[in-house]
Every structure is written in C-alpha cells, then in structure tokens.
Motif scaffolding. Structure first.
Motif, PDB file in Angstrom:
ATOM      1  N   TYR A   1      48.500  42.005  33.920  1.00  0.00           N
ATOM      2  CA  TYR A   1      48.063  43.345  35.392  1.00  0.00           C
ATOM      3  C   TYR A   1      47.827  42.953  35.940  1.00  0.00           C
ATOM      4  O   TYR A   1      47.003  41.754  36.287  1.00  0.00           O
TER       5      TYR A   1
ATOM      6  N   ASP B   1      45.196  44.075  39.007  1.00  0.00           N
ATOM      7  CA  ASP B   1      43.608  45.175  39.391  1.00  0.00           C
ATOM      8  C   ASP B   1      43.881  46.572  37.885  1.00  0.00           C
ATOM      9  O   ASP B   1      43.571  47.940  37.913  1.00  0.00           O
ATOM     10  N   GLN B   2      43.944  46.053  36.563  1.00  0.00           N
ATOM     11  CA  GLN B   2      43.807  46.776  35.444  1.00  0.00           C
ATOM     12  C   GLN B   2      45.078  47.445  35.038  1.00  0.00           C
ATOM     13  O   GLN B   2      44.793  47.985  34.291  1.00  0.00           O
TER      14      GLN B   2
ATOM     15  N   ASP C   1      42.630  35.144  33.894  1.00  0.00           N
ATOM     16  CA  ASP C   1      42.917  35.679  34.960  1.00  0.00           C
ATOM     17  C   ASP C   1      42.798  34.220  36.011  1.00  0.00           C
ATOM     18  O   ASP C   1      42.890  33.398  35.655  1.00  0.00           O
TER      19      ASP C   1
ATOM     20  N   THR D   1      46.012  39.505  35.595  1.00  0.00           N
ATOM     21  CA  THR D   1      44.938  38.776  33.691  1.00  0.00           C
ATOM     22  C   THR D   1      46.445  38.975  33.676  1.00  0.00           C
ATOM     23  O   THR D   1      47.469  39.394  33.780  1.00  0.00           O
TER      24      THR D   1
END
Length: 98
Positions: free
Chosen positions: A56, A58-59, A78, A83
């Motif tokens: 991922y 930025d989410q 991270d 992530t």
C-alpha cells in the motif's frame, strides 16, 4: 492378505492427496486489475502455507504477490512510505481474497 494391505494403502493415499493445501499464485496483481504474471495454483509442501503480500502507498492498494510460502508468518511493516502486509492462511485458495 496382501490384497487387503494394498487396498488400505491405496485408500490412505487418496485421503492424503485430497488434504493437500492448494493456494493461488500470482506474481503481479496491480490495483483494480487481474493477475498480470504467474497466475495459477501451487500445492503447499510440508511447512508451507498460502501467502499474500500486499503493498500500500498512502493507504491505497498498489499491488500484491501470492504464492505457497515456507515458514509463513503474518507481519506488517512500513518502508520507504509504503506499507507491506504479509498474510498467511491454511485452507484452500484462502490467499485470493480482496
């Protein structure tokens, strides 16, 4: 007596074959798309589980990687503003959930 032994052996062999863990393989699945590389099925060997690595930024989901993985364990970390989510599971095709 030998015929009975062979019959029992055959039946036990069939049961073992049916209990093998099957996982989806995909070496490159990108955001809102199908598998781009390596789509198929792997049969987990001893000490292996189905694994999915999702990345991922930025989410927002970017890509994933799915295989049979030896000594698999769940973890999230991270690195470089991304992530990484490493998930393991132990039932047929369980690593193909989005």
């Amino acid at each position: 007596m030998n015929k009975h032994f062979l019959l029992v052996f055959f039946l036990l062999s069939c049961i073992e074959v049916q209990t093998l863990l099957k996982c989806i393989t995909c070496h490159l699945r990108i955001k809102s798309d199908r598998c781009r590389r390596g789509f198929g099925i792997c049969v987990a060997q001893k000490s292996e589980a189905c694994m999915t690595l999702k990345i991922y930024a930025d989410q927002s989901f970017q890509l994933s990687y799915m295989v049979c993985q030896k000594f698999c364990r769940d973890l999230t970390f991270d690195f470089n503003n991304r992530t990484y989510v490493h998930e393991c599971c132990n039932y047929d095709y369980c690593n193909y959930k989005f």
